[in-house]
Design an enzyme around this catalytic site. Sequence first.
Site, short mmCIF file in Angstrom:
data_model
loop_
_atom_site.label_atom_id
_atom_site.label_comp_id
_atom_site.label_asym_id
_atom_site.label_seq_id
_atom_site.Cartn_x
_atom_site.Cartn_y
_atom_site.Cartn_z
N THR A 97 0.86 -1.18 0.00
CA THR A 97 0.00 0.00 0.00
C THR A 97 0.90 1.22 0.00
O THR A 97 1.54 1.54 0.99
CB THR A 97 -0.92 0.01 1.23
N LYS A 172 -7.52 1.45 -2.78
CA LYS A 172 -7.13 1.09 -1.41
C LYS A 172 -7.25 2.30 -0.48
O LYS A 172 -7.62 2.15 0.70
CB LYS A 172 -5.70 0.56 -1.41
N LYS A 240 0.41 5.48 8.28
CA LYS A 240 1.05 5.62 6.96
C LYS A 240 0.02 5.66 5.85
O LYS A 240 0.07 6.51 4.96
CB LYS A 240 2.03 4.46 6.77
#
Length: 289
Positions: A97, A172, A240
């Site tokens: 990701t 995502k 993150k």
Amino acid sequence: MSKVAFLGMGVMGYPMAGHIAAAGHEVTVYNRTAAKSEAWAAQHGGAAALTPAAAAADADFVFCCVGDDPDVLSVALGDDGAIPAMKTGAVFIDNSTVSADVARQVYDAAKAMGVHTLDAPVSGGQAGAENGKLTVMVGGDDAAFAAALPLMECYGARVVHMGGAGKGQQAKMVNQICIAGLVQALSEGLSFAMDAGLDTDKLLEAISGGAAQSWQMVNRGETMVKGEFDFGFAIDWMRKDLRICLEEAKRNGADLPLTEIVAGYYAELSADGFGRNDTSSLIRRLRQF
């Protein structure tokens, strides 16, 4: 059967590579800490390589599952990176990701070298990886997606082609934005229930069958009430991911007020020493766990 390389033997990559090997493919793995790749090779009968380039040199498909933008750029394009070593026509599939910008950067660099790439981040956490039930959101060219689909189905129960390079990463981001809001709402609801003296077992039985139901409620509601927060996807990883979401929102003009608030809550928890807790530990801000 294909020759496959898998770069990154973390809590996600280790079982994902295992599913590919179990399907009969010839798998070589790489990890920055060599002991992990050696342990995987000993368990699954594959090979361990010392560099991404060595793992990828003869592979038809190269998978990658690492932490953040710099990690992907390093294993893909850095010194001893995978893509310059890959043969023409091979496919690089990034399950990390990371930002859509990095996905497009890798795509452009690989295309110039005759290599196909897919950005293919996953959702489902450690349990989904171990059970081969991940959701995979994929960006990249149609032909590369079609070629890599059977291998992604080794670990993915749902594999969806979202569009061109970077679109998998953007999908995502939506996933993480939705999760952040859901976990905060669930935290507030459960904290309210506890203050009201409700039987939380009965409450979850009642509302998990109605409009309030969510994966987070079904899988994390009971453990949140108990103050149990060790389920694989840590706060610091979510921080993150939400940082990437907020940076992308600045570029495309999207307004993410709730996401920004929840990102701040996660930062508070991390500063208090809870960075390795599961993301459902948002309820810690409201309860004395």
